[in-house]
Design a protein around this motif. Structure first.
Motif, PDB file in Angstrom:
ATOM      1  N   HIS A   1       0.835  -1.204   0.000  1.00  0.00           N
ATOM      2  CA  HIS A   1       0.000   0.000   0.000  1.00  0.00           C
ATOM      3  C   HIS A   1       0.863   1.246   0.000  1.00  0.00           C
ATOM      4  N   ARG A   2       0.260   2.346  -0.357  1.00  0.00           N
ATOM      5  CA  ARG A   2       0.928   3.632  -0.307  1.00  0.00           C
ATOM      6  C   ARG A   2       1.119   4.053   1.145  1.00  0.00           C
ATOM      7  N   VAL A   3       2.181   4.799   1.423  1.00  0.00           N
ATOM      8  CA  VAL A   3       2.476   5.181   2.808  1.00  0.00           C
ATOM      9  C   VAL A   3       1.420   6.117   3.384  1.00  0.00           C
ATOM     10  N   GLU A   4       0.671   6.808   2.521  1.00  0.00           N
ATOM     11  CA  GLU A   4      -0.344   7.725   3.039  1.00  0.00           C
ATOM     12  C   GLU A   4      -1.584   7.008   3.552  1.00  0.00           C
ATOM     13  N   LEU A   5      -1.641   5.689   3.342  1.00  0.00           N
ATOM     14  CA  LEU A   5      -2.771   4.887   3.812  1.00  0.00           C
ATOM     15  C   LEU A   5      -2.368   4.154   5.088  1.00  0.00           C
ATOM     16  N   SER A   6      -3.206   4.208   6.110  1.00  0.00           N
ATOM     17  CA  SER A   6      -2.931   3.495   7.354  1.00  0.00           C
ATOM     18  C   SER A   6      -4.093   2.566   7.681  1.00  0.00           C
ATOM     19  N   GLY A   7      -3.861   1.676   8.661  1.00  0.00           N
ATOM     20  CA  GLY A   7      -4.902   0.737   9.078  1.00  0.00           C
ATOM     21  C   GLY A   7      -4.867  -0.585   8.369  1.00  0.00           C
ATOM     22  N   VAL A   8      -3.825  -0.824   7.558  1.00  0.00           N
ATOM     23  CA  VAL A   8      -3.700  -2.100   6.854  1.00  0.00           C
ATOM     24  C   VAL A   8      -3.012  -3.078   7.799  1.00  0.00           C
ATOM     25  N   THR A   9      -3.790  -3.921   8.431  1.00  0.00           N
ATOM     26  CA  THR A   9      -3.258  -4.847   9.438  1.00  0.00           C
ATOM     27  C   THR A   9      -3.683  -6.271   9.099  1.00  0.00           C
ATOM     28  N   PRO A  10      -2.937  -6.961   8.237  1.00  0.00           N
ATOM     29  CA  PRO A  10      -3.338  -8.309   7.839  1.00  0.00           C
ATOM     30  C   PRO A  10      -3.286  -9.299   8.986  1.00  0.00           C
ATOM     31  N   SER A  11      -4.213 -10.244   8.958  1.00  0.00           N
ATOM     32  CA  SER A  11      -4.256 -11.317   9.942  1.00  0.00           C
ATOM     33  C   SER A  11      -4.739 -12.574   9.231  1.00  0.00           C
ATOM     34  N   PRO A  12      -4.653 -13.740   9.865  1.00  0.00           N
ATOM     35  CA  PRO A  12      -5.176 -14.944   9.217  1.00  0.00           C
ATOM     36  C   PRO A  12      -6.663 -14.842   8.888  1.00  0.00           C
ATOM     37  N   ALA A  13      -7.402 -13.987   9.611  1.00  0.00           N
ATOM     38  CA  ALA A  13      -8.839 -13.880   9.378  1.00  0.00           C
ATOM     39  C   ALA A  13      -9.167 -13.043   8.150  1.00  0.00           C
ATOM     40  N   ALA A  14      -8.372 -12.003   7.874  1.00  0.00           N
ATOM     41  CA  ALA A  14      -8.638 -11.126   6.731  1.00  0.00           C
ATOM     42  C   ALA A  14      -7.399 -10.288   6.455  1.00  0.00           C
ATOM     43  N   PRO A  15      -7.083 -10.037   5.171  1.00  0.00           N
ATOM     44  CA  PRO A  15      -5.907  -9.230   4.856  1.00  0.00           C
ATOM     45  C   PRO A  15      -6.075  -7.774   5.263  1.00  0.00           C
ATOM     46  N   PHE A  16      -7.306  -7.274   5.197  1.00  0.00           N
ATOM     47  CA  PHE A  16      -7.619  -5.912   5.617  1.00  0.00           C
ATOM     48  C   PHE A  16      -9.130  -5.764   5.651  1.00  0.00           C
ATOM     49  N   ARG A  17      -9.596  -4.735   6.333  1.00  0.00           N
ATOM     50  CA  ARG A  17     -11.013  -4.384   6.347  1.00  0.00           C
ATOM     51  C   ARG A  17     -11.118  -2.946   5.858  1.00  0.00           C
ATOM     52  N   PHE A  18     -11.885  -2.719   4.829  1.00  0.00           N
ATOM     53  CA  PHE A  18     -11.933  -1.404   4.205  1.00  0.00           C
ATOM     54  C   PHE A  18     -12.359  -0.303   5.173  1.00  0.00           C
ATOM     55  N   GLU A  19     -13.267  -0.623   6.080  1.00  0.00           N
ATOM     56  CA  GLU A  19     -13.768   0.412   6.993  1.00  0.00           C
ATOM     57  C   GLU A  19     -12.730   0.840   8.021  1.00  0.00           C
ATOM     58  N   ARG A  20     -11.658   0.066   8.171  1.00  0.00           N
ATOM     59  CA  ARG A  20     -10.628   0.403   9.148  1.00  0.00           C
ATOM     60  C   ARG A  20      -9.487   1.217   8.539  1.00  0.00           C
TER      61      ARG A  20
END
Length: 521
Positions: A498-517
């Motif tokens: 992801h671009r550095v200006e985007l935050s909240g990208v926290t992958p886990s075994p349950a989901a790579p990311f959640r858009f609302e976060r």
């Protein structure tokens, strides 16, 4: 025309707003009704942004409250009583204005349309709903009933410990019963997948097939309005092009990246690279109802001759583990070893000779066009296997087709061999029930039914003790390897950037990311 006009007006109002988050997706969905699809692309485009489910999963894959705020289980394990959240709002769109909040009617309608062929909402899927069929919901769920506006009872035919995990799966996304009933009464059932209405963090604005999907934040989302107002999916099947767009700033988030792209991303200060190990299995499924794959000796021979080390080096560029079981040995439910043995040509020839195919035979491997998280390059995978099988006299054609067509034709059993994958089944019963059980045999890629294997699954499903469940799954895995209804190819690592200006990208075994976060820094 009215829908287009409304959409254009909405766009003009937000033209000066914060930039849209552009996610470069590897494939497009086959609609926006999660229950009617088994494509990962539909999960990303529909289940995650548009809908909620009764349960959610935490970072370790354990069920937590979703639209159900609390639940109790009867002492015999056959009845779940769910208490629902109040005040949850549906999307208000150009095509539908809800008259009420989410309640028990929506749960009953969303689940029963998949259980009862006579239900008005079942008309959109005359062949049935893929998840409900493969998971044999009718043999599991006896009754779903409204107890009160905020309470639902789910009665089971037998105790089933993983039910909350099942009710967190994307096939159980909750749709508006009011909207569904209105469409059914008007004979416009198909519009549920074209113009969806859910309770999720985003609502659909417009879908340009093969190009883009546009969303805007649900203003009344019960978990709080998403920080990024506008979300756009750009459909970009080629992973190299996705990286180019990321580097140029044309998208801010990509996944399904090839490992060779990582070097360029690592040296770009504008980008962040994240690698993680979700539960993903890439496999080659044999249609066990077609000759000669009804013979386990043939399946076993074709599995053990595959040079998995070479395949992982060529296709996954080393970013995967090898093994023979459905689950990686590095997960809770996998076998003790995480490495497949070397290709065994001698034993494979012996098994084929015993089955009467010492001179080989002709077959075809079907693969999807492009690649994704479970397999970065299905065509290259098939070509690697094609070369391995040629050593046994197997003459193999590689057939490439669109992902949606591949899924449809595989469900209908038209294939002989197909490369596929499964991801994010943190409770093993979801994978086993959907892909390998006798209940799933009618529509699964393998069409495999083994009573001994099924008995172990039934014992594990009914037992709430994790240690005993794990033992049953290990026994089931041993049986699976002996029968080889599919050949496990790899357990890939997942890579996203992801671009550095985007935050909240926290992958886990349950989901790579959640858009609302996600949010802008």
């Amino acid at each position: 025309m009215r829908l287009v006009a409304v959409w254009l007006a909405a766009c003009s109002l937000t033209a000066q707003a914060a930039p849209a988050l552009v996610y470069c997706a590897d494939a497009e969905p086959d609609g926006f009704d999660s229950a009617r699809s088994d494509l990962a692309a539909t999960h990303r485009a529909a289940a995650l942004p548009l809908y909620d489910r009764l349960f959610d999963l935490d970072a370790q894959g354990r069920p937590i409250a979703g639209l159900a705020s609390a639940w109790t289980v009867s002492t015999d394990g056959r009845r779940y009583l769910l208490t629902l959240r109040r005040g949850v709002k549906f999307h208000r769109t150009a095509w539908f204005a809800p008259s009420r909040d989410f309640n028990a009617d929506d749960v009953v309608w969303s689940l029963n349309r998949q259980l009862d062929p006579a239900h008005p909402g079942a008309k959109v899927a005359p062949a049935g709903f893929p998840g409900a069929i493969s998971g044999a919901w009718t043999q599991l769920i006896r009754k779903v009933e409204k107890v009160a506006d905020d309470r639902v009872s789910i009665e089971l035919h037998r105790p089933y410990a993983p039910l909350p995990v099942l009710l967190a799966s994307w096939q159980t996304s909750i749709v508006s019963a009011e909207y569904g009933a209105r469409l059914a009464a008007a004979g416009r059932d198909a519009e549920l997948a074209q113009w969806p209405v859910g309770t999720g963090p985003y609502q659909l604005e417009r879908y340009e097939r093969g190009a883009t999907i546009r969303y805007r934040a649900h203003p009344d989302y019960f978990k709080g309005r998403a920080a990024i107002e506008r979300l756009l999916f750009a459909i970009v099947p080629d992973p190299a092009v996705r990286v180019q767009k990321l580097r140029r700033g044309e998208c801010q988030l990509v996944d399904g990246l090839k490992p060779l792209d990582q070097a360029a991303i690592k040296t770009d200060a504008r980008l962040r690279l994240l690698s993680y190990r979700p539960q993903i299995t890439s496999f080659l499924a044999f249609n066990t109802t077609r000759k000669p794959f009804e013979d386990a000796r043939v399946r076993r021979a074709l599995s053990i001759v595959i040079d998995r080390r070479a395949l992982i080096a060529a296709v996954f560029e080393g970013a995967a583990d090898s093994g023979l079981g459905p689950y990686s040995g590095k997960t809770l439910w996998g076998a003790g070893t995480s490495a497949a043995p070397a290709a065994d040509l001698a034993t494979a020839r012996k098994l084929l000779a015993e089955a009467g195919f010492q001179d080989g035979f002709a077959t075809a491997i079907w693969v999807r066009q492009g690649g994704g998280t479970s397999n970065l390059n299905p065509k290259l995978s098939a070509e690697s296997i094609q070369a391995d099988w040629a050593r046994l006299g197997i003459r193999t054609e590689v057939v490439v087709m669109d992902g949606a067509e591949l899924s449809r034709r595989t469900r209908q059993g038209e294939h002989a061999v197909v490369i596929s994958g499964w991801m994010n089944s943190l409770d093993p019963d979801e994978l086993y029930a959907n892909l390998l059980s006798c209940e799933a045999a009618r529509s699964s890629a393998t069409r495999w039914c083994d009573p001994a294997f099924d008995k172990l699954l039934d014992q594990a499903r009914a037992d709430s003790d994790p240690a005993r469940r794990e033992q049953r799954y290990r026994e089931a895995e041993t049986r699976f390897i002996a029968e080889s209804p599919w050949a496990t190819l790899a357990y890939p690592y997942a890579v996203l950037a992801h671009r550095v200006e985007l935050s909240g990208v926290t992958p886990s075994p349950a989901a790579p990311f959640r858009f609302e976060r996600l949010r802008w820094k």
